[in-house]
Structures are given as structure tokens and as C-alpha cells.
Design a protein around this motif. Structure first.
Motif, PDB file in Angstrom:
ATOM      1  N   ILE A 196       0.835  -1.207   0.000  1.00 12.29           N
ATOM      2  CA  ILE A 196       0.000   0.000   0.000  1.00 12.29           C
ATOM      3  C   ILE A 196       0.871   1.259   0.000  1.00 12.29           C
ATOM      4  O   ILE A 196       1.821   1.383   0.778  1.00 12.29           O
ATOM      5  CB  ILE A 196      -0.949   0.004   1.208  1.00 12.29           C
ATOM      6  N   LEU A 244      -3.185 -10.266  -0.031  1.00  6.88           N
ATOM      7  CA  LEU A 244      -2.603  -9.673   1.174  1.00  6.88           C
ATOM      8  C   LEU A 244      -2.232  -8.227   0.890  1.00  6.88           C
ATOM      9  O   LEU A 244      -1.682  -7.911  -0.164  1.00  6.88           O
ATOM     10  CB  LEU A 244      -1.353 -10.456   1.609  1.00  6.88           C
ATOM     11  N   ALA A 245      -2.527  -7.355   1.854  1.00  2.00           N
ATOM     12  CA  ALA A 245      -2.122  -5.948   1.775  1.00  2.00           C
ATOM     13  C   ALA A 245      -1.158  -5.658   2.917  1.00  2.00           C
ATOM     14  O   ALA A 245      -1.446  -5.976   4.081  1.00  2.00           O
ATOM     15  CB  ALA A 245      -3.333  -5.024   1.862  1.00  2.00           C
ATOM     16  N   ILE A 246       0.015  -5.085   2.572  1.00  2.00           N
ATOM     17  CA  ILE A 246       1.015  -4.714   3.573  1.00  2.00           C
ATOM     18  C   ILE A 246       1.028  -3.194   3.692  1.00  2.00           C
ATOM     19  O   ILE A 246       1.251  -2.483   2.708  1.00  2.00           O
ATOM     20  CB  ILE A 246       2.409  -5.238   3.195  1.00  2.00           C
ATOM     21  N   ILE A 247       0.770  -2.704   4.895  1.00  2.00           N
ATOM     22  CA  ILE A 247       0.794  -1.263   5.152  1.00  2.00           C
ATOM     23  C   ILE A 247       2.021  -1.007   6.027  1.00  2.00           C
ATOM     24  O   ILE A 247       2.009  -1.268   7.235  1.00  2.00           O
ATOM     25  CB  ILE A 247      -0.495  -0.784   5.848  1.00  2.00           C
ATOM     26  N   LEU A 262      -9.878  -0.104   2.617  1.00  2.00           N
ATOM     27  CA  LEU A 262      -9.128  -1.124   3.349  1.00  2.00           C
ATOM     28  C   LEU A 262     -10.063  -1.988   4.186  1.00  2.00           C
ATOM     29  O   LEU A 262      -9.895  -3.219   4.276  1.00  2.00           O
ATOM     30  CB  LEU A 262      -8.078  -0.464   4.245  1.00  2.00           C
ATOM     31  N   ILE A 266     -10.793  -6.110   3.861  1.00  2.00           N
ATOM     32  CA  ILE A 266     -10.728  -7.061   4.973  1.00  2.00           C
ATOM     33  C   ILE A 266     -12.034  -7.831   5.101  1.00  2.00           C
ATOM     34  O   ILE A 266     -12.031  -9.060   5.304  1.00  2.00           O
ATOM     35  CB  ILE A 266     -10.390  -6.317   6.284  1.00  2.00           C
ATOM     36  N   LYS A 271      -6.294 -10.434   3.614  1.00  2.00           N
ATOM     37  CA  LYS A 271      -5.375 -10.463   4.764  1.00  2.00           C
ATOM     38  C   LYS A 271      -4.603  -9.144   4.812  1.00  2.00           C
ATOM     39  O   LYS A 271      -4.317  -8.536   3.779  1.00  2.00           O
ATOM     40  CB  LYS A 271      -4.390 -11.626   4.638  1.00  2.00           C
ATOM     41  N   THR A 272      -4.249  -8.710   6.016  1.00  2.00           N
ATOM     42  CA  THR A 272      -3.512  -7.456   6.168  1.00  2.00           C
ATOM     43  C   THR A 272      -2.358  -7.626   7.144  1.00  2.00           C
ATOM     44  O   THR A 272      -2.465  -8.359   8.144  1.00  2.00           O
ATOM     45  CB  THR A 272      -4.422  -6.320   6.675  1.00  2.00           C
ATOM     46  N   TRP A 274      -0.089  -5.013   9.245  1.00  2.00           N
ATOM     47  CA  TRP A 274       0.063  -3.613   9.646  1.00  2.00           C
ATOM     48  C   TRP A 274       1.404  -3.433  10.340  1.00  2.00           C
ATOM     49  O   TRP A 274       1.680  -4.088  11.357  1.00  2.00           O
ATOM     50  CB  TRP A 274      -1.051  -3.200  10.604  1.00  2.00           C
ATOM     51  N   MET A 456      -5.194 -11.067  10.322  1.00  2.00           N
ATOM     52  CA  MET A 456      -4.330  -9.900  10.193  1.00  2.00           C
ATOM     53  C   MET A 456      -3.280  -9.948  11.298  1.00  2.00           C
ATOM     54  O   MET A 456      -3.494 -10.555  12.347  1.00  2.00           O
ATOM     55  CB  MET A 456      -5.134  -8.599  10.264  1.00  2.00           C
TER      56      MET A 456
END
Length: 561
Positions: A196, A244-247, A262, A266, A271-272, A274, A456
Motif C-alpha cells: 500500500i 494480502l495488503a502490507i501497510i 481497506l 478485509i 489479509k492485512t 500492519w 491480520m
């Protein structure tokens, strides 16, 4: 012909027949027996499934051959036996051991090429009864399959561990290292990871090593939330295509529209991961004339969202007596600057204590200016993955952080009922939307107030995934601290998190496999060196000699009559 002779011939033919039958049956049906207590040579179901993926010849070269130190001979032998086990299940797997230093004329070119591929040697100090010598070892292997190549690290570098302890830890991870390499080189990528962007996230060069590691197993791409302002629905539809989202360490406030994108990602099972800095503080800002910086709370407009999911990151800093080492200038001697090692308490060094596959068998993990996490009751399963030591506490912000604090004195009384602060938490279950029973930021026909089962992980330090840069502004290994020269297990932890979130739990379970590998007490061996030599070498020879004499005596008595 005597009856005894006929019986002997008959017995001989029966024996030959039985041996022939057993040989034929053995060629038709094979079974390997693992007689070790911990079943270290029994491949897991995950490894067996990975081996089945090898349809064409797969070549593995192991660069551990020649005159190796005793510990590395053990690692070499364990590697060979495990590769034989892989080969037994799939004959397409072939391997050979190579000595990169065997030919003096060619060794320099070979060593240079290994360096270029990232296969760095290890310089070992060999201590043989007090006599020390240096040896260079390449604890690496290279697997080649369908013109694709992947490096296999055979030595797991653990900070503060002796060579023997490193080898023991490496043997525990051998099956994972080999199976993971075969999986990467034979399996087509399927899962997609979104990095992200758009809210001041950490520059890609500072997470380059993590991105390179992810790219080996998954598709990866940047996803900018800037487009949300123009067309939030299209942005959400595009994000849903990722798994998958990586912040990673955002520094700018999220808009409500971005939060809803976001949130609904979810709710749809995304999947996230953080990596959040709730306090603005940085090591680089400390290296100035005053040696101080101001740490202040950072408002990302995510607190209500996190609270709904079941956790809260407090705008405090964790100060831990079990901090990471730091070198600071203490004066000058002549023209040379003198440096001294101190403990930097705002960089907790966490030793994982849990049994969860994500953290099991990992070494120390380094944080920088971490914040504590509170978990809230909301029906979501929560697992604390990493926490500070019992001798830690929180420092409220805003606060001045000064390098001179390394000299302060503390006592255990300062930490009574204050330690063990959660720094990384896994959350699993059906989350409720942060926009449930609220006015939506943008109209969405497919809005879901309760989500599908998902996972997450929240880490209260954006720098956990940050790699440093060398003097040429190139990224160094994730987890390597150039200031102290220590290598921490940050990379393995991050990859375990990503693998678990993407349901690649089989490989993680291999990594956390327990083996019973007792260490040899060298001090006792040295103290009783002659006795040890006699037990290991002389006693077997003596037993054979006694057996031979007794056998000869009995034979003479029997046939002398």
C-alpha cells in the motif's frame, strides 16, 4: 555323500533362494526406516507434496566439501542424509558436493562468482585443544530447475551463538531450507501481495530485502490509494484482486474513503499486515550535536478502525532493559575516536517465547521505538507473537529522547507489574466493519458489515521490516545492524508472518520442527582427552582383539580332538 554334507548343500541353496527372493522384492517395494528418536530423517507431508512437484531433473550443488571443521562436517553429513531422503522419493532430484577451494587456479574465479550470487563465506576460528586456526566455509547450496536458480542457505546465523550452536540450529532448519527452495523453484506463483502506497509509507529501498524475499514466492505490486479520491469503488475492486495488503510505516493521515476501501478489503477475506509507528521517532534524528530528539504521537486516523477490529496501539514508547547494543563515541585517544558499547533501551531485543509456528525456533528480533498494543474483547481470536521483557515499561509522549540515557541506572523495582508488553499480535476470525451502523464515506452496493473469516497481524513498529543501506546506498540484509555488526531474525519473522497470512502454513510447521541434537561438551573432552580417545578408538579394537582370541581358542579346542 554324507548326510551332513547334503544338509549343508540344501541349507546353502535355501539361503541363496531366500536372498534372491528378498532382492527381487526389495527392488519392487522400497521402504526407508528412520531409527532416530526425533525422526529427523522422516520428511513431513508438506515436503513430500513439494517433492511431487519436481517433474524434470533438479540439480543441487552443495559447496561444503574438503577439509571442514568438525561442526561443519556434521552439517555436511546431515545435509547429505536429508538430500538422500528427498532423492529417495523423487529420482529427478540429483545433488553433488563441491569444494570451491580445491583448485587454486580456478578457486578465485569460483569464489568471486559465488560472491556475486550472494553466497558469502563464513570465516571460522577452529579451536583444537587450545590451538586456533582460521577456516573459510561456504555453507550454501544452489538448486537449478528449468533454467531457474535459487540459493539455499545451510547455516542459520544466530546472534551471540557459538559455531556449534549455529550448526545445531541450522540442522533443525535443514528440511525447511531445502523444501522451501524446491517449492520456490518448481511451484508457479499464485497469491498476490499489495504494498500500500499513498500515505507516506516507508520508501521501497528501505524494505527492498523484504520485497525481494516476497517476490520469490508471490506476485507483488504497489497499490496507491491516491486513486480512492477520484474513484473509490474502482480502487476497492482492484484491491480485492490481491490476497494480502502490507501497510508499512505510514506517516500521513488516512481519509475516511481510504479507510473504507481497506475495511471492505478485509471484510471480503483480504489479509492485512500492519506495520505501524504510533509515535514519530527515528534513530537518525538522534545523531546530531545535542544527541536528542522529540518523540511525539502520530495521528493516522486509524484508531477507530483498529478499536473495532479488537486492538489499540498506544501512543507511548517501550523502554526495555533488554535492549539492543549500540556503539557511541566516548572520547578520543590521539587522533582516533574511541567507541564503547551500550544498551539502547528504546530498541527492545525480543526473544520469542511462544510456541506459535510464526515465532517458534526464531532468534532475537530487533525493534526501534516500538509502542505497546492493547487487545480488546470482541470475539476475535488474538495471539501475542512478540512482547517486551519483564523488565520494560512505557514512556508517555511527547517526550525527549536523549542518547545520554544509556548511562542511567535502574533497578528491578522500577519494572514491577509493568513489563511483558505486546508488540506484535495475530488476529483471526470474522471481523465487524469499522463502518457498521455508520454513514459510509462513499456509496457501495456490496458493502458488508460483517466479514468473511480472515487474518491480520499488527506490529507496533514500522522499522521491524526496514533494512539499512550501506555506504553505496545499497540495501543490506534485513535484520543486519551495521552499527553493532549483529544479525537479527527480523527477516525470518516477517516471512513467517506473510506465509501464515497467505495460508502457507505447511512450510512454517517444517521450520518449527523440533530435533533432539545434544551438544558435545568440548571442555570435558579436553579434560579427559586420553580417556576419550581410548573409549572411542582403543576400546572397540580391544573388544575385537579379545573376541578374536576367544574365537581362536574355542576353534582350536574343538578341532584338536
Amino acid at each position: 555323500m554324507k548326510v551332513s554334507t547334503q544338509m549343508n548343500i540344501k541349507t546353502l541353496w535355501i539361503t541363496i533362494f531366500v536372498l534372491v527372493v528378498l532382492n527381487v522384492l526389495g527392488s519392487l517395494f522400497s521402504h526407508r526406516f528412520d531409527l532416530t528418536k526425533d525422526k529427523r530423517y522422516t520428511l513431513s507431508e508438506t515436503s513430500l507434496q513439494i517433492v511431487k512437484q519436481v517433474k524434470n531433473p533438479l540439480s543441487i550443488k552443495i559447496y561444503m566439501q574438503g577439509d571442514l571443521p568438525a561442526d561443519f562436517r556434521r552439517l555436511q553429513q546431515e545435509t547429505k542424509q536429508l538430500l538422500e531422503e528427498f532423492q529417495a522419493y523423487n529420482s529427478n532430484i540429483v545433488f553433488e558436493f563441491v569444494n570451491p577451494l580445491e583448485n587454486e587456479d580456478e578457486s578465485m574465479d569460483l569464489v568471486k562468482s559465488l560472491y556475486q550470487k550472494g553466497l558469502t563465506p563464513v570465516n571460522i576460528t577452529v579451536d583444537d585443544k587450545g590451538k586456533q586456526s582460521q577456516a573459510m566455509v561456504f555453507p550454501w547450496a544452489i538448486a537449478v530447475y528449468n533454467n531457474k536458480e535459487v540459493n539455499i542457505p545451510l547455516l542459520k546465523n544466530r546472534m551471540g551463538a557459538s559455531t556449534t550452536q549455529k550448526v545445531i540450529g541450522s540442522i533443525q532448519h535443514l528440511e525447511y531450507s531445502i523444501a522451501d527452495a524446491i517449492n520456490k523453484i518448481t511451484k508457479d506463483k499464485q497469491k498476490k501481495v499489495a504494498i500500500i502506497k499513498g500515505n507516506g509509507e516507508i520508501n521501497e529501498i528501505y524494505i527492498a530485502k523484504m520485497l525481494m524475499q516476497i517476490r520469490e514466492s508471490y506476485y507483488i505490486g504497489p497499490f496507491t490509494l491516491d486513486s480512492v479520491a477520484k474513484n473509490p469503488t474502482a480502487s476497492l475492486d482492484a484491491l480485492k484482486k490481491y490476497d494480502l495488503a502490507i501497510i508499512a510505516k505510514p506517516s500521513e493521515t488516512f481519509s475516511d474513503e481510504e479507510k473504507q476501501v481497506l475495511d471492505q478489503f478485509i471484510m471480503n477475506g483480504g489479509k492485512t499486515l500492519w506495520l505501524i509507528d504510533q509515535v514519530a521517532a527515528d534513530m537518525d534524528s538522534l545523531y546530531n550535536q545535542s544527541g536528542a530528539t522529540l518523540a511525539y504521537p502520530r495521528d493516522l486516523n486509524l484508531n477507530d478502525m483498529f478499536f473495532k477490529y479488537g486492538f489499540r496501539i498506544n501512543p507511548d514508547l517501550v523502554k526495555d532493559e533488554q535492549g539492543s547494543p549500540i556503539k557511541l563515541a566516548t572520547g578520543e585517544q590521539g587522533s582516533a575516536t574511541q567507541y564503547q558499547d551500550f544498551v539502547w533501551k528504546f530498541a527492545p531485543l525480543v526473544a520469542p517465547q511462544g510456541t506459535h509456528p510464526i515465532v517458534k525456533n526464531l532468534g532475537g528480533i530487533k525493534f526501534d521505538f516500538a509502542s505497546p498494543i492493547d487487545t480488546l474483547k470482541n470475539g476475535i481470536k488474538k495471539t501475542v507473537l512478540l512482547q517486551s521483557s519483564p523488565y520494560s515499561k512505557t514512556i508517555g509522549t511527547p517526550a525527549e529522547i536523549n542518547l545520554s540515557s544509556v548511562a542511567e541506572e535502574t533497578s528491578p523495582k522500577d519494572y514491577i507489574e509493568k513489563g511483558n508488553l505486546p508488540l506484535a499480535v495475530l488476529l483471526e476470525g470474522n471481523f465487524h466493519s469499522a463502518f457498521e451502523n455508520r454513514v459510509l464515506s462513499f456509496k457501495e452496493n456490496s458493502f458488508q458489515s460483517k466479514g468473511k473469516p480472515t487474518k491480520m497481524i499488527v506490529i507496533a513498529d514500522g522499522d521491524l521490516a526496514r533494512n539499512q543501506l550501506d555506504k553505496n546506498m545499497m540495501p543490506v540484509e534485513l535484520g543486519y545492524d551495521q552499527r553493532s555488526g549483529n544479525l537479527y531474525d527480523n527477516k525470518d519473522f516477517m516471512m513467517n508472518c506473510i506465509n501464515y497470512l497467505l495460508d502457507d502454513t505447511g512450510l512454517i510447521n517444517i521450520r518449527s520442527k523440533d530435533l533432539d541434537l545434544p551438544l558435545l561438551d568440548k571442555e570435558k573432552v579436553y579434560e579427559n582427552y586420553s580417556q576419550t580417545q581410548f573409549i572411542t578408538i582403543g576400546l572397540p579394537i580391544l573388544i575385537l582383539l579379545v573376541f578374536g582370541l576367544v574365537f581362536t581358542y574355542i576353534r582350536k579346542r574343538k578341532y584338536s580332538r
